[in-house]
Design an enzyme around this catalytic site. Sequence first.
Site, PDB file in Angstrom:
ATOM      1  N   LYS A  65      40.583  32.808  31.346  1.00 37.62           N
ATOM      2  CA  LYS A  65      39.235  33.525  30.838  1.00 37.62           C
ATOM      3  C   LYS A  65      39.779  35.010  31.046  1.00 37.62           C
ATOM      4  CE  LYS A  65      36.330  34.622  34.420  1.00 37.62           C
ATOM      5  NZ  LYS A  65      35.682  35.892  34.289  1.00 37.62           N
ATOM      6  N   ASN A  66      40.334  35.283  32.093  1.00 38.91           N
ATOM      7  CA  ASN A  66      40.664  36.733  32.483  1.00 38.91           C
ATOM      8  C   ASN A  66      41.939  37.269  31.520  1.00 38.91           C
ATOM      9  OD1 ASN A  66      38.744  36.699  34.336  1.00 38.91           O
ATOM     10  ND2 ASN A  66      40.200  36.779  36.130  1.00 38.91           N
ATOM     11  N   ARG A 110      31.129  41.597  32.793  1.00 41.24           N
ATOM     12  CA  ARG A 110      31.901  43.115  33.111  1.00 41.24           C
ATOM     13  C   ARG A 110      32.808  43.579  32.026  1.00 41.24           C
ATOM     14  NH1 ARG A 110      32.669  46.462  37.491  1.00 41.24           N
ATOM     15  NH2 ARG A 110      34.874  47.240  37.634  1.00 41.24           N
ATOM     16  N   CYS A 116      30.196  39.206  38.003  1.00 41.00           N
ATOM     17  CA  CYS A 116      29.580  38.667  39.286  1.00 41.00           C
ATOM     18  C   CYS A 116      29.140  39.591  40.458  1.00 41.00           C
ATOM     19  CB  CYS A 116      31.211  37.958  39.909  1.00 41.00           C
ATOM     20  SG  CYS A 116      31.355  36.210  39.544  1.00 41.00           S
ATOM     21  N   ARG A 138      31.831  47.083  42.651  1.00 40.51           N
ATOM     22  CA  ARG A 138      32.727  47.071  41.593  1.00 40.51           C
ATOM     23  C   ARG A 138      32.482  48.252  40.632  1.00 40.51           C
ATOM     24  NH1 ARG A 138      33.134  41.189  39.026  1.00 40.51           N
ATOM     25  NH2 ARG A 138      35.376  41.939  38.715  1.00 40.51           N
ATOM     26  N   PRO A 139      33.103  49.266  41.395  1.00 42.75           N
ATOM     27  CA  PRO A 139      33.062  50.626  40.760  1.00 42.75           C
ATOM     28  C   PRO A 139      33.839  50.763  39.397  1.00 42.75           C
ATOM     29  CG  PRO A 139      34.306  50.890  42.737  1.00 42.75           C
ATOM     30  CD  PRO A 139      33.907  49.460  42.686  1.00 42.75           C
ATOM     31  N   ILE A 140      33.721  51.777  38.576  1.00 47.01           N
ATOM     32  CA  ILE A 140      34.428  51.946  37.368  1.00 47.01           C
ATOM     33  C   ILE A 140      35.113  53.334  37.234  1.00 47.01           C
ATOM     34  CG2 ILE A 140      33.058  50.519  35.903  1.00 47.01           C
ATOM     35  CD1 ILE A 140      31.476  52.847  35.000  1.00 47.01           C
ATOM     36  N   ASP A 141      35.082  54.013  38.712  1.00 50.64           N
ATOM     37  CA  ASP A 141      35.735  55.271  38.677  1.00 50.64           C
ATOM     38  C   ASP A 141      37.051  55.446  38.232  1.00 50.64           C
ATOM     39  OD1 ASP A 141      36.002  53.703  40.951  1.00 50.64           O
ATOM     40  OD2 ASP A 141      36.905  55.593  41.867  1.00 50.64           O
ATOM     41  N   LEU A 142      38.078  54.477  38.524  1.00 49.70           N
ATOM     42  CA  LEU A 142      39.428  54.231  37.952  1.00 49.70           C
ATOM     43  C   LEU A 142      39.352  54.321  36.478  1.00 49.70           C
ATOM     44  CD1 LEU A 142      40.835  51.919  40.943  1.00 49.70           C
ATOM     45  CD2 LEU A 142      40.873  54.619  40.959  1.00 49.70           C
ATOM     46  N   ASP A 165      40.266  35.577  43.499  1.00 48.54           N
ATOM     47  CA  ASP A 165      39.631  34.586  42.890  1.00 48.54           C
ATOM     48  C   ASP A 165      39.830  33.067  43.093  1.00 48.54           C
ATOM     49  OD1 ASP A 165      38.607  36.472  41.224  1.00 48.54           O
ATOM     50  OD2 ASP A 165      39.512  35.967  39.379  1.00 48.54           O
ATOM     51  N   ARG A 221      30.611  30.255  33.564  1.00 47.32           N
ATOM     52  CA  ARG A 221      31.006  31.482  33.023  1.00 47.32           C
ATOM     53  C   ARG A 221      32.588  31.219  33.039  1.00 47.32           C
ATOM     54  NH1 ARG A 221      30.336  36.017  36.677  1.00 47.32           N
ATOM     55  NH2 ARG A 221      31.914  36.736  35.196  1.00 47.32           N
TER      56      ARG A 221
HETATM   57  C1  UD1 Z   1      39.590  41.403  37.765  1.00 45.60           C
HETATM   58  C2  UD1 Z   1      39.401  39.860  37.258  1.00 45.60           C
HETATM   59  C3  UD1 Z   1      38.461  39.499  38.425  1.00 45.60           C
HETATM   60  C4  UD1 Z   1      39.394  39.620  39.749  1.00 45.60           C
HETATM   61  C5  UD1 Z   1      40.058  40.947  39.866  1.00 45.60           C
HETATM   62  C6  UD1 Z   1      40.760  41.051  41.196  1.00 45.60           C
HETATM   63  C7  UD1 Z   1      38.904  40.083  34.827  1.00 45.60           C
HETATM   64  C8  UD1 Z   1      37.827  40.071  33.794  1.00 45.60           C
HETATM   65  N1  UD1 Z   1      38.248  40.054  36.277  1.00 45.60           N
HETATM   66  O1  UD1 Z   1      38.501  42.302  37.902  1.00 45.60           O
HETATM   67  O2  UD1 Z   1      38.312  38.094  38.171  1.00 45.60           O
HETATM   68  O3  UD1 Z   1      38.655  39.174  40.831  1.00 45.60           O
HETATM   69  O4  UD1 Z   1      40.342  41.660  38.599  1.00 45.60           O
HETATM   70  O5  UD1 Z   1      42.106  40.290  40.826  1.00 45.60           O
HETATM   71  O6  UD1 Z   1      39.975  39.956  34.619  1.00 45.60           O
HETATM   72  N2  UD1 Z   1      37.988  49.262  41.765  1.00 45.60           N
HETATM   73  C9  UD1 Z   1      37.776  50.475  42.138  1.00 45.60           C
HETATM   74  N3  UD1 Z   1      37.531  51.382  40.998  1.00 45.60           N
HETATM   75  C10 UD1 Z   1      37.659  51.050  39.739  1.00 45.60           C
HETATM   76  C11 UD1 Z   1      37.834  49.694  39.391  1.00 45.60           C
HETATM   77  C12 UD1 Z   1      38.334  48.793  40.609  1.00 45.60           C
HETATM   78  O7  UD1 Z   1      37.598  51.120  43.297  1.00 45.60           O
HETATM   79  O8  UD1 Z   1      37.243  51.737  38.757  1.00 45.60           O
HETATM   80  C13 UD1 Z   1      38.342  48.476  42.926  1.00 45.60           C
HETATM   81  C14 UD1 Z   1      37.461  47.265  43.267  1.00 45.60           C
HETATM   82  O9  UD1 Z   1      36.168  47.550  43.805  1.00 45.60           O
HETATM   83  C15 UD1 Z   1      38.296  46.318  43.977  1.00 45.60           C
HETATM   84  C16 UD1 Z   1      39.653  46.433  43.161  1.00 45.60           C
HETATM   85  O10 UD1 Z   1      39.664  47.872  42.973  1.00 45.60           O
HETATM   86  O11 UD1 Z   1      38.306  46.237  45.304  1.00 45.60           O
HETATM   87  C17 UD1 Z   1      40.290  45.594  42.256  1.00 45.60           C
HETATM   88  O12 UD1 Z   1      39.464  45.373  41.254  1.00 45.60           O
HETATM   89  P1  UD1 Z   1      39.972  45.155  39.887  1.00 45.60           P
HETATM   90  O13 UD1 Z   1      41.359  44.884  39.678  1.00 45.60           O
HETATM   91  O14 UD1 Z   1      39.477  46.231  38.937  1.00 45.60           O
HETATM   92  O15 UD1 Z   1      39.095  44.030  39.336  1.00 45.60           O
HETATM   93  P2  UD1 Z   1      38.459  43.729  37.952  1.00 45.60           P
HETATM   94  O16 UD1 Z   1      39.320  44.503  36.970  1.00 45.60           O
HETATM   95  O17 UD1 Z   1      36.967  44.053  37.973  1.00 45.60           O
END
Ligand code: UD1
Length: 419
Positions: free
Chosen positions: A22-23, A92, A116, A121-125, A305, A397
């Site tokens: 899926k991922n 997401r 989920c 789950r921020p998007i700042d990065l 996961d 999902r």
């Molecule tokens: C992806 C996977 C998810 C998996 C996760 C960690 C998909 C669709 N999803 O999620 O199944 O659980 O990787 O392996 O592939 N973070 C920030 N700011 C950001 C983005 C992330 O602070 O802008 C933090 C998150 O809160 C978290 C960490 O970074 O603590 C890892 O998140 P990330 O690797 O981005 O996970 P996802 O891409 O959301």
Amino acid sequence: MENFFICGGNKLDGSLEISTSKNAVLPILAGCILCDKQIVLHKFPKYEDTKNMLNILQSLGAKYFFQGDSVIIDCQPISKREIPMELASKIRSSFFSLGAILSRFKKAKVAYPGGCAIGARPIDLHLKGLKCLGVKIVDKHGYIYCDGTNMKCGVVSLDFPSVGATENIMLASVFLKGTTKIINCAREPEIVDLANFLNSQGAKIYGAGSSVIEIEGVKSLNGVEYTPISDRIITGTYILATCMCGGNVELTNVNYENVLALISKLKNNCCKITYKSDKLTLVADKRPKCISKIDTRPYPGFPTDLQPQMTAFLSIAKGTSVVVENLFESRFKHIAELTKMGADIIINDKAAIIKGVNELYGANVTCFDLRGGAAMVLAGLVAKGYTTVRDIHHIDRGYYEMEKDLQKLGANIERIKEI
Ligand code: UD1
């Protein structure tokens, strides 16, 4: 609403083909937006998330159809640059399409992503990375408005190796003139698969799987027939299920290296695992033993996961284990449900202290998220008596007809519609 009804206690026995990741598929689908030629994805998995991502492509204007287990996608007719709230809130990874839409059209409007309920789950990065490439971003009324008219290659240094941010920035950079560098990027196998998918169409992405990725801009992509990698989390789920129930199971279409973080933790535990070509054989004939510490980390560390499924496994292991969840702050919701089944687990901030019990008993439990739901199924399979797992749409999902996979292995599990 649908539930799983499980009569626990059966050993697992038989052979099962692991389906596509899926991922890996989700960012690959976003990557399709970059190409105006036909793309064929083989072994396409019909999880709810992957179907929703196809709906997102369709809402942008793409066309697709299924042929056997392949999906044929044509993104040439895409004209819209906006992902509406009702679709984005379902999934997401809708957010990955931001980088791809920007790359193709230079403008994008994307609603805040769903997914989920496992934490903030921020998007700042993601946004910081895009800004480094010259994208102007306005955040208004639940939407992110991006203007990439002046986008150019650059260096993005991530504060944390986020999977999603790495994928978004990769997708945004494919056509940028010059070389873009992502430093401290994620190293997950799904990143490598996205790079392979794009490179097989003429993109020039180097270093995927390491901490630095370089993307040399190209003018266009050629279309491709591609088979994404198999799902390492489903593989891990069924390995742990077999370890809990006991039995003799063969899993095919497995990439051994991608599940090593789990397999190394199971060394000298309750099972014997052998591997040849893409086939993994597992014989489990002892009670699981505790594992002193499981610490979730970005790849190649132990995957978050698989944390809930591992917690279920340790709940019946001999001795006391500690599981630390470092990635998502709300990823222990399954623990209250496991305790309804007799598990002895205490949560202390990021750590779960698990005293293994001799047996779990059946109960009426609820799924709160995808992998937590899988953990409840595992607990139900080994528990004494009957378990009802409610709200299994979370499981759908990321597992396609999970009950059929488990029935093939001899489990007593049914999908029941609640009236
Ligand atoms: C992806 C996977 C998810 C998996 C996760 C960690 C998909 C669709 N999803 O999620 O199944 O659980 O990787 O392996 O592939 N973070 C920030 N700011 C950001 C983005 C992330 O602070 O802008 C933090 C998150 O809160 C978290 C960490 O970074 O603590 C890892 O998140 P990330 O690797 O981005 O996970 P996802 O891409 O959301």
